[in-house]
Write an enzyme that holds these catalytic residues in place. Structure first.
Site, short mmCIF file in Angstrom:
data_model
loop_
_atom_site.label_atom_id
_atom_site.label_comp_id
_atom_site.label_asym_id
_atom_site.label_seq_id
_atom_site.Cartn_x
_atom_site.Cartn_y
_atom_site.Cartn_z
N HIS A 1 0.87 -1.18 0.00
CA HIS A 1 0.00 0.00 0.00
C HIS A 1 0.90 1.23 0.00
O HIS A 1 2.00 1.19 0.57
CB HIS A 1 -0.85 -0.03 1.27
N ASP B 1 3.29 -4.53 7.95
CA ASP B 1 2.07 -3.73 7.82
C ASP B 1 0.90 -4.71 7.94
O ASP B 1 0.65 -5.50 7.04
CB ASP B 1 2.08 -3.04 6.45
N GLN C 1 -4.42 -4.88 6.77
CA GLN C 1 -5.49 -5.67 6.15
C GLN C 1 -5.70 -7.01 6.84
O GLN C 1 -6.66 -7.71 6.52
CB GLN C 1 -5.16 -5.93 4.66
N LYS D 1 -10.18 -0.64 10.23
CA LYS D 1 -10.44 -1.77 9.34
C LYS D 1 -10.80 -3.02 10.16
O LYS D 1 -10.97 -4.10 9.60
CB LYS D 1 -9.21 -2.06 8.47
N CYS E 1 -4.69 2.56 -3.88
CA CYS E 1 -3.45 3.03 -3.28
C CYS E 1 -2.34 2.00 -3.39
O CYS E 1 -1.57 1.79 -2.45
CB CYS E 1 -3.65 3.43 -1.81
#
Lengths: 404, 124
Positions: free
Chosen positions: A119, A196, A199, A222, A362
């Site tokens: 991302h 990261d 998600q 999220k 993105c």
């Protein structure tokens, strides 16, 4: 499968919009009443700043905020002194990179290894760091089945590699990456491993100990938490030597006219008044998700994803751009409908109360690697059912008939 | 609702856009990009000796709304002077499209218009 009719009752949005097939949780998820109530209580019953007042309300607020930190620590199998609250993934990623720049002995020609599926929020801070310090940024490519190419990763990660920064799950492909495998390569190279988890968190059980990462960050919104709150986890040993990159109130030991000494605890990374209600709301979201069970959520999303993959595969003119094995997919199905731009597909869906995302998500370098400019993305979470997928399928057929 | 947004007129322009192509001999070449969806379009204009648009073309990729709007724009600007081009407003584009444009689709509808507008500004 989870009983989504019951779960939907926990989310007020579905009372306001009963027909909504919300397939955009990878962008932002919905908020359960439990989280809203927790935040409301802060604002209506004990609102005060934390770590400052000596009056009762401030003490309650401080307790709740620190309890939220403990909840986050348990949730990640970390310790509370390893949990830094931030405003979300983007701030976490940026401030971590600045802090590492100030802390690590980086030399021209040193390398950063990331992946082609990142991302922008993870990628751009690394690009900027590389350009400021003359470092080489390398990207682990994809295999044919949109998995990371671990053989290439082995070649790309060398003794010059100082930082490896990788997403746990792709926000476009859904691909879940094998962080343990990369962690071994990071250890061999003596590099810092950043994950990261934006998600992935809230979609599967996550243990930072098991992943073997040095840092991990994510956003609360999220995973059923509010917007404007996120977490940066840092392994105790790493965090201890990490220099702060945001300055202000609450993060200092002592300040004189020209210099300051910073707090030795995580307070060092939490300058200024924090999103107190957000931290409390995020902890409540975790309490909610834990009640349902992260493994149950993971299996439910997997079942819905598997159904979506099989349904979409059977429609002529639909091409999938995502992990085809639901066990390696975090609940994201991206696709193109032949001859119809993703924007038009999404617009026609919206008329059938199906909310999806269309665009480059993105992740423009990934779009380039896939050879597309935009994709339609449907993402699934605990409140989605096979009926939502059926609505999606109807939407595709409707788009095809309009554009026939 | 579908009929409103994707009425035949829009779909016809999308499938068979007018002015699709490139000009080798041009006075203006301007790129328009929509950062949110990756749409990318280049507008070409050639003026005649009276400073009126003699030829216009566009190339690029986009959704039905952006391509239809570009197609309609190429039809309408032929024969106009640069001064007249400067007078075209977003409202004219919406009128040409003849459909309600939601806030999420404004950038699509105005992609070609913005390229035109930017190019005229650089001419001035």
């Amino acid at each position: 499968m989870l009983d989504t009719a019951t779960i939907k009752k926990d989310f007020p949005i579905f009372e306001s919009s009963p027909a909504l097939a919300y397939l955009d949780s990878a962008s932002t998820s919905q908020t359960p009443l439990l989280g809203l109530t927790a935040m409301d209580e802060y604002y209506t019953k004990y609102r005060a700043n934390i770590h400052r007042g000596v009056y009762e309300l401030s003490e309650i607020a401080t307790d709740k905020y620190e309890q939220a930190r403990e909840t986050l620590a348990r949730f990640l199998s970390a310790e509370s002194e390893e949990i830094v609250f931030t405003s979300g993934s983007t701030l976490a990623s940026n401030m971590l990179v600045y802090s590492l720049e100030k802390t690590l002995p980086l030399e021209k020609g040193d390398e950063i290894v990331t992946t082609i599926m990142e991302h922008h929020s993870n990628l751009i801070p690394l690009q900027e760091l590389a350009s400021r310090r003359g470092l080489t940024l390398k990207h682990i490519p994809l295999t044919e089945d949109v998995d990371l190419d671990y053989e290439k990763a082995r070649e790309l990660i060398t003794s010059k590699t100082k930082i490896i920064s990788v997403t746990l799950a792709s926000n476009v492909l859904g691909t879940i990456n094998d962080i343990k495998r990369l962690s071994e390569l990071a250890k061999e190279a003596g590099a810092i491993l950043i994950v990261d988890a934006a998600q992935a968190v809230g979609h599967m059980p996550i243990s930072v100990r098991e992943l073997g990462c040095d840092f991990l960050f994510f956003s609360g919104h999220k995973m059923c938490g509010p917007t404007g709150i996120g977490v940066l986890y840092g392994k105790k040993e790493r965090l201890a030597s990490l220099k702060p990159s945001l300055f202000g109130g609450s993060m200092v030991e002592r300040v004189d006219t020209h210099t300051a000494e910073f707090a030795s605890t995580v307070a060092r990374f939490e300058a200024g008044t924090q999103n107190i209600a957000g931290a409390i709301g995020l902890a409540a979201a975790i309490e909610y998700l834990s009640r349902i069970g992260l493994s149950n959520i993971e299996h439910h999303v997997r079942d819905v994803t598997e159904y979506a993959l099989s349904q979409l595969r059977s429609i002529k003119g639909v091409t999938l751009y995502c992990a085809g094995d639901p066990r390696k997919n975090a609940g994201i199905v991206s696709f193109l409908v032949e001859g119809i731009h993703p924007h038009d597909v999404a617009e026609i869906f919206s008329r059938g109360q199906v909310a999806v995302r269309s665009g480059h998500h993105c992740a423009q370098p990934l779009m380039g690697a896939l050879g597309v400019t935009a994709l339609v993305r449907a993402s699934f979470y605990l409140y989605n059912s096979k009926e939502d997928v059926d609505k999606l399928v109807l939407g595709i057929k409707k788009a095809q008939s309009i554009f026939a | 609702m579908d009929e409103e947004l994707y009425k035949q007129n829009i779909l016809d322009h999308y499938k068979h856009p007018h002015g699709k192509g490139v000009l080798v001999d041009f006075d203006i070449k301007e790129r328009g990009r929509n950062a949110s969806c990756g749409d990318d379009l280049t507008l070409y204009i050639k003026f005649d000796q009276e400073h009126k648009v003699r030829d216009v073309a566009f190339e690029g990729e986009g959704c039905a709304i952006s391509i239809a709007a570009a197609s309609m724009l190429t039809e309408t600007i032929k024969g106009k002077t640069a001064k007249e081009l400067a007078l075209i407003s977003p409202g004219d584009i919406y009128n040409m499209l003849g459909i309600p444009i939601s806030p999420g689709r404004v950038n699509c509808a105005l992609l070609a218009y913005k390229a035109l507008n930017d190019s005229i500004k650089t001419m001035e």
